[in-house]
Design a protein around this motif. Structure first.
Motif, mmCIF file in Angstrom:
data_model
loop_
_atom_site.group_PDB
_atom_site.id
_atom_site.type_symbol
_atom_site.label_atom_id
_atom_site.label_comp_id
_atom_site.label_asym_id
_atom_site.label_seq_id
_atom_site.Cartn_x
_atom_site.Cartn_y
_atom_site.Cartn_z
ATOM 1 N N GLY A 8 40.749 47.245 33.266
ATOM 2 C CA GLY A 8 41.993 46.347 33.103
ATOM 3 C C GLY A 8 42.726 46.486 32.020
ATOM 4 O O GLY A 8 42.184 46.356 30.753
ATOM 5 N N HIS A 30 40.929 51.864 32.355
ATOM 6 C CA HIS A 30 41.513 52.124 33.584
ATOM 7 C C HIS A 30 42.441 50.849 34.060
ATOM 8 O O HIS A 30 41.982 49.620 34.195
ATOM 9 C CB HIS A 30 40.234 52.123 34.643
ATOM 10 N N THR A 33 47.419 49.681 38.225
ATOM 11 C CA THR A 33 48.708 49.912 38.523
ATOM 12 C C THR A 33 49.457 51.159 38.123
ATOM 13 O O THR A 33 48.790 52.018 37.020
ATOM 14 C CB THR A 33 49.967 48.689 37.924
ATOM 15 N N ARG A 37 51.148 47.083 32.869
ATOM 16 C CA ARG A 37 52.184 46.134 33.290
ATOM 17 C C ARG A 37 53.463 45.951 32.370
ATOM 18 O O ARG A 37 53.497 45.422 31.233
ATOM 19 C CB ARG A 37 51.455 44.926 33.296
ATOM 20 N N LEU A 43 55.273 33.730 27.328
ATOM 21 C CA LEU A 43 53.968 33.262 26.946
ATOM 22 C C LEU A 43 54.144 32.418 25.762
ATOM 23 O O LEU A 43 54.952 32.653 24.676
ATOM 24 C CB LEU A 43 52.969 34.459 26.531
ATOM 25 N N ASP A 145 39.681 42.864 34.236
ATOM 26 C CA ASP A 145 40.478 42.914 35.295
ATOM 27 C C ASP A 145 40.981 41.707 35.970
ATOM 28 O O ASP A 145 41.139 41.694 37.216
ATOM 29 C CB ASP A 145 39.671 44.186 36.502
ATOM 30 N N ALA A 150 37.484 42.753 40.178
ATOM 31 C CA ALA A 150 36.229 43.310 41.060
ATOM 32 C C ALA A 150 34.923 43.685 40.299
ATOM 33 O O ALA A 150 33.968 43.858 41.030
ATOM 34 C CB ALA A 150 36.883 44.889 41.509
ATOM 35 N N ARG A 170 57.583 32.146 37.326
ATOM 36 C CA ARG A 170 58.249 32.201 35.991
ATOM 37 C C ARG A 170 59.165 33.266 36.223
ATOM 38 O O ARG A 170 59.157 34.245 36.912
ATOM 39 C CB ARG A 170 57.144 32.770 35.140
ATOM 40 N N VAL A 275 35.408 39.598 30.304
ATOM 41 C CA VAL A 275 36.294 39.014 29.538
ATOM 42 C C VAL A 275 37.542 38.569 29.921
ATOM 43 O O VAL A 275 37.963 39.054 31.024
ATOM 44 C CB VAL A 275 36.447 39.697 28.108
ATOM 45 N N PRO A 284 47.638 26.965 32.740
ATOM 46 C CA PRO A 284 48.400 27.202 31.603
ATOM 47 C C PRO A 284 48.790 26.059 30.762
ATOM 48 O O PRO A 284 49.729 26.358 29.764
ATOM 49 C CB PRO A 284 49.819 28.051 32.036
ATOM 50 N N GLY A 287 48.585 26.444 27.252
ATOM 51 C CA GLY A 287 49.243 27.797 26.674
ATOM 52 C C GLY A 287 47.863 28.500 25.894
ATOM 53 O O GLY A 287 48.386 29.178 24.841
ATOM 54 N N GLN A 288 46.822 28.679 26.424
ATOM 55 C CA GLN A 288 45.753 29.339 25.738
ATOM 56 C C GLN A 288 45.091 30.491 26.562
ATOM 57 O O GLN A 288 43.774 31.069 26.163
ATOM 58 C CB GLN A 288 44.618 28.090 25.420
ATOM 59 N N GLY A 289 45.544 30.687 27.578
ATOM 60 C CA GLY A 289 44.726 31.591 28.745
ATOM 61 C C GLY A 289 44.580 33.088 28.090
ATOM 62 O O GLY A 289 43.391 33.531 27.706
ATOM 63 N N ALA A 293 41.451 34.858 26.075
ATOM 64 C CA ALA A 293 41.107 36.196 26.544
ATOM 65 C C ALA A 293 40.869 37.094 25.563
ATOM 66 O O ALA A 293 39.985 37.808 25.227
ATOM 67 C CB ALA A 293 42.028 36.547 27.503
HETATM 68 C C1 LIG Z 1 52.424 30.518 35.040
HETATM 69 C C2 LIG Z 1 51.530 30.826 33.728
HETATM 70 C C3 LIG Z 1 51.859 30.583 32.546
HETATM 71 C C4 LIG Z 1 50.560 30.965 31.433
HETATM 72 N N1 LIG Z 1 51.128 30.838 29.971
HETATM 73 C C5 LIG Z 1 50.292 31.258 29.099
HETATM 74 C C6 LIG Z 1 50.722 30.994 27.893
HETATM 75 O O1 LIG Z 1 51.835 30.358 27.639
HETATM 76 N N2 LIG Z 1 49.844 31.407 26.904
HETATM 77 C C7 LIG Z 1 48.614 31.972 27.283
HETATM 78 O O2 LIG Z 1 47.781 32.364 26.013
HETATM 79 N N3 LIG Z 1 48.309 32.426 28.492
HETATM 80 C C8 LIG Z 1 49.246 31.865 29.371
HETATM 81 N N4 LIG Z 1 48.664 32.161 30.878
HETATM 82 C C9 LIG Z 1 47.606 32.713 30.933
HETATM 83 C C10 LIG Z 1 47.691 34.337 30.710
HETATM 84 O O3 LIG Z 1 48.654 34.598 31.546
HETATM 85 C C11 LIG Z 1 46.242 34.772 31.188
HETATM 86 O O4 LIG Z 1 45.295 34.056 30.595
HETATM 87 C C12 LIG Z 1 46.190 36.238 30.596
HETATM 88 O O5 LIG Z 1 46.952 37.139 31.300
HETATM 89 C C13 LIG Z 1 44.734 36.879 30.692
HETATM 90 O O6 LIG Z 1 44.536 37.904 30.226
HETATM 91 P P1 LIG Z 1 43.626 39.019 31.066
HETATM 92 O O7 LIG Z 1 43.675 40.124 30.200
HETATM 93 O O8 LIG Z 1 42.131 38.460 30.928
HETATM 94 O O9 LIG Z 1 43.971 39.345 32.448
HETATM 95 P P2 LIG Z 1 45.335 39.996 33.027
HETATM 96 O O10 LIG Z 1 46.601 39.667 32.099
HETATM 97 O O11 LIG Z 1 45.703 39.240 34.364
HETATM 98 O O12 LIG Z 1 45.077 41.413 32.897
HETATM 99 C C14 LIG Z 1 44.347 42.037 33.957
HETATM 100 C C15 LIG Z 1 44.637 43.597 33.907
HETATM 101 O O13 LIG Z 1 43.780 44.231 34.770
HETATM 102 C C16 LIG Z 1 44.392 44.992 35.922
HETATM 103 N N5 LIG Z 1 43.821 45.210 36.769
HETATM 104 C C17 LIG Z 1 43.318 44.079 37.856
HETATM 105 N N6 LIG Z 1 42.473 44.231 38.793
HETATM 106 C C18 LIG Z 1 41.936 45.684 38.213
HETATM 107 C C19 LIG Z 1 40.884 46.803 38.899
HETATM 108 N N7 LIG Z 1 40.345 46.482 39.929
HETATM 109 N N8 LIG Z 1 40.919 47.843 38.369
HETATM 110 C C20 LIG Z 1 41.731 48.169 37.204
HETATM 111 N N9 LIG Z 1 42.704 47.269 36.678
HETATM 112 C C21 LIG Z 1 42.738 46.015 37.241
HETATM 113 C C22 LIG Z 1 45.513 44.358 36.029
HETATM 114 O O14 LIG Z 1 46.722 45.007 36.661
HETATM 115 C C23 LIG Z 1 46.157 43.590 34.443
HETATM 116 O O15 LIG Z 1 46.875 44.915 33.949
HETATM 117 C C24 LIG Z 1 49.783 31.555 31.916
HETATM 118 C C25 LIG Z 1 49.561 31.905 32.956
HETATM 119 C C26 LIG Z 1 50.154 31.514 34.112
HETATM 120 C C27 LIG Z 1 49.815 31.709 35.323
#
Ligand SMILES: Cc1cc2nc3c(=O)[nH]c(=O)nc-3n(C[C@H](O)[C@H](O)[C@H](O)COP(=O)(O)OP(=O)(O)OC[C@H]3O[C@@H](n4cnc5c(N)ncnc54)[C@H](O)[C@@H]3O)c2cc1C
Length: 718
Positions: A8, A30, A33, A37, A43, A145, A150, A170, A275, A284, A287-289, A293
């Motif tokens: 991810g 890895h 996509t 992205r 955010l 990821d 997965a 969004r 993680v 959301p 605004g902390q996801g 992370a």
């Molecule tokens: C409507 C909405 C509004 C939000 N607003 C905010 C905000 O204002 N502030 C904030 O801090 N957070 C916000 N969030 C939350 C935030 O988007 C997430 O918490 C954040 O993106 C999590 O990051 P991550 O790196 O854990 O996961 P992700 O951002 O989902 O990244 C995961 C990555 O892994 C890749 N991937 C997935 N599966 C696989 C696989 N099997 N193999 C390899 N790669 C893979 C994906 O393509 C992606 O690039 C919001 C969420 C939503 C839905």
């Protein structure tokens, strides 16, 4: 050289990659996509995220492409402002901008990024499994990821997934003509009507972020492209804006996403760490996801051992399981989780986060952005009534409510309403809060100075059946107390806590019975020994030491009760306390309202703390605060004892803003050893400096018999 394989390339994956690479690891990321992205939306970025960006060296670059949030307006369906909040919400920024900055930085650090490489699972022994059949060995595998991870799913870690009834789409649109622009620079506008809401905020001068939120069952509300007619019906003032936005946005990239909350039983298995959203996806609202992370991903690189990482970075399970109806349900539980996670991290990194420090001005009778609102609730009147019933308040009894101008008004009002329900004849005495008596700030002394010198007030209080004490510090140790009680009145002190704390820690006859049993043992004992694995080894001669049990209420003339309580303690005679008290991480410095993070070793000789050793901030703050008093008596032992209250929560300071609490419940949580310095009447020592240190995991023996064993009450007292 150590090697990491990361699934991810989102916020969590890239931050973990940079942090590990900076520490000399070889790292491969890895991404399933074809491109890391590029799409993305707006955010909100708060201080914890900014700190992480700073730590990985891209803060300046990222904020240059964002928009500081200077103001937040909440509007109703007719476009009328119902709430205005000031700054402190960080930045609004496009996701792709942050991701690009992290990606470039990762590459500069030597991280290898493979796109179109989909992870399908992992082995706890340290293998990442890729869709094309490759098995990649690593010292550390990171599942970053996202919510549908997965890697996580392949490990069989117990998972709780809750789908919320609502979700959002969004949209990023070029900035509209000023006549249609519903946001001013730096203003986030949030409009609500029924179950629908939409947020408009700039992510940079030439780009608008719009989030449209509604229930999953609202078919028109969630349809993509926007159902202009339906949304215009809900927000008639914004009809023109919706029509414009519908024409401008690229709807091919837009999806309506349902909000989900996800909790994992563990954040790691063997050499695999989970993680970001994969571990703790959250809606959301705060605004902390992404912020959370990134925090967890960054911290991964700081630990050799994943058990240690999880132990320190993950909020305690008690927070995760606190979603009972009485504590506000699932939503409150989630909010506590985020607050705890963020605050825990923020405190150790010296920053503040808007969610724990809302600054807002409100129109009356609309909303408030605080987590806890101080208003009258029926359940709290009932709680106060129950406690006053335990205090044996009778219909027609004359009861004084004593407060001062700095008192927490809601406690005064709840007292009055509850007394009214019991048919008591209550009257108020409100005093002007006294001048600050010392150059050093003082808290939690239990010694209100408000009544000092006010003879007519003392006489009036003494003539009542009961005094409900709502003064800021409380009258427990006030010099005037004996005269107020002399005629047979009783005094019930309501600690300066948010009513929710009082609700949770309501005293019961059962608690009184257990405190009574504890007091019997304490009252007849001659010697107390306290030990802990952290190094506490304290000897206290308690023969003849006045003992005081606090069950949390008072129903006898001439006596005092306070709420919250549930304690057994005594005030040792002069020259009877010797040994060492070690404050370990997780113990509490209640005067500072702070959990200990770095060990502090205090040597006690003939009652007095003679050495305060420790390298960290906790020891430094203690040393300097004590010194500021320039008073030898400040260092002397006040009382020793232990907590008996099974409803008091040792972690509660993580859950509340500091202004919400006095922390009294932490003195009482079951099985703590409470060591305090300051005034001790039995030793004829007087000082205004007072420290309460509730310690976990200690054993307390009275004449060789354990009443507390490594932080747990003995069977006789539990
Ligand atoms: C409507 C909405 C509004 C939000 N607003 C905010 C905000 O204002 N502030 C904030 O801090 N957070 C916000 N969030 C939350 C935030 O988007 C997430 O918490 C954040 O993106 C999590 O990051 P991550 O790196 O854990 O996961 P992700 O951002 O989902 O990244 C995961 C990555 O892994 C890749 N991937 C997935 N599966 C696989 C696989 N099997 N193999 C390899 N790669 C893979 C994906 O393509 C992606 O690039 C919001 C969420 C939503 C839905």
């Amino acid at each position: 050289m150590k090697h990491a394989e990361i699934a991810g390339a989102g916020f969590a994956g890239l931050v973990a990659a940079i942090a590990l690479a900076d520490r000399g690891w070889t790292v491969r990321v890895h991404e399933k996509t074809p491109f890391v992205r590029a799409e993305g939306f707006g955010l909100s970025m708060q201080e914890n995220m900014l700190k992480v960006l700073e730590a990985v060296g891209v803060r300046e670059e990222v904020v240059r492409g964002g928009q500081p949030i200077r103001q937040r307006l909440v509007l109703d369906a007719q476009g009328r402002t119902i709430m205005t909040s000031g700054g402190g919400f960080g930045w609004r920024i496009s996701r792709s901008h942050i991701i690009s900055a992290l990606l470039e930085r990762a590459k500069r650090a030597g991280v290898e990024v493979e796109t179109e490489s989909r992870a399908v699972g992992a082995e706890a022994s340290g293998e990442l499994l890729i869709a094309n059949g490759r098995r990649l060995k690593a010292d550390l595998v990171v599942g970053a990821d996202g919510i549908h991870s997965a890697v996580r799913d392949s490990l069989g870690i117990h998972l709780q997934r809750r789908t919320r009834p609502d979700g959002a789409m969004r949209v990023l649109v070029p900035r509209p003509a000023s006549t249609l622009d519903p946001s001013k620079d730096g203003t986030t506008r949030e409009s609500w009507s029924g179950q629908r809401r939409f947020i408009v905020s700039r992510t940079r001068p030439d780009e608008l972020y719009v989030a449209m939120s509604c229930r999953a069952s609202d078919v028109a509300g969630r349809s993509v492209p926007l159902d202009v007619a339906s949304w215009s019906q809900t927000f008639p003032e914004q009809a023109e804006f919706f029509a414009w936005m519908n024409g401008e946005a690229d709807w091919s990239a837009v999806r309506w996403v349902r909000f989900e909350t996800l909790r994992l039983a563990r954040w790691h298995a063997g050499r695999v760490a989970i993680v970001g959203d994969a571990a703790h996806a959250m809606p959301p609202d705060l605004g902390q996801g992404a912020g959370c992370a990134m925090m967890n991903a960054l911290s991964l690189a700081c630990y050799e051992d994943l058990s240690e990482w999880e132990k320190h970075e993950r909020p305690p399970p008690s927070i995760l399981s606190a979603g009972q109806p009485s504590t506000g349900g699932r939503r409150a539980c989630r909010d506590r989780f985020v607050r705890s996670l963020s605050r825990q991290w923020a405190e150790s990194n010296g920053c503040t986060i808007a969610i724990s420090a809302p600054r807002a001005t409100f129109r009356p009778d609309t909303w408030r952005s605080e987590m806890l609102v101080e208003r009258i609730e029926g359940k709290w009147i009932e709680a106060f009534r129950d406690v006053f019933q335990l205090c044996a308040v009778k219909p027609g009894e004359v009861v004084a409510i004593l407060s001062e101008t700095q008192s927490r008004k809601v406690l005064v009002e709840l007292s009055e309403l509850a007394l009214h329900q019991l048919g008591a004849r209550a009257f108020h005495v409100q005093l002007v809060s006294p001048p600050v008596a010392s150059g050093v700030p003082v808290r939690s002394t239990g010694t209100s100075l408000a009544v000092a010198g006010l003879e007519p007030v003392i006489q009036a209080l003494a003539a009542t059946g009961m005094v409900v004490d709502c003064t800021v510090e409380g009258m427990l140790h006030a010099a005037e107390l004996p005269r107020i009680l002399a005629g047979g009145t009783r005094l019930m002190m309501i600690s300066n806590e948010h009513p929710e704390v009082l609700e949770r820690t309501k005293p019961t006859p059962e608690l009184r019975e257990r405190v009574r049993r504890g007091m019997q043992i304490l009252g007849s004992a001659k010697h107390m020994r306290v030990t802990s694995a952290a190094g506490t080894d304290l000897d206290v001669h308690i023969d003849g030491a006045p003992a005081r049990g606090a069950p949390g209420f008072v129903n006898e003339p001439g006596k005092v009760g306070y709420w919250p309580a549930g304690l057994c303690l005594c005030f040792p005679r002069p020259g009877s306390v010797n040994g060492t008290v070690v404050l370990a991480p997780g113990d509490v410095n209640l005067t500072f309202k702070r959990y200990i993070e770095s060990p502090v070793r205090m040597v006690i000789e003939n009652d007095y703390v003679t050495k305060i050793e420790g390298e960290g901030l906790d020891a430094a703050l203690l040393r300097s605060y004590y010194e500021a008093w320039r008073d030898r008596e400040a260092y002397a032992t006040s009382h020793v004892g232990w907590g008996m209250n099974l409803d008091a929560c040792a972690e509660s300071m993580m859950m509340y803003d500091r202004k919400d609490i006095n922390g009294t419940e932490l003195r009482a949580f079951a099985g703590n050893f409470l060591y305090s310095t300051g005034a001790n009447e039995s030793a004829k020592r007087f000082t205004a400096c007072h420290f309460d240190f509730p310690l976990r995991d200690c054993s307390v023996e009275l004449d060789g018999k354990k009443v507390v064993d490594r932080g747990r009450l003995s069977a006789e007292l539990a």
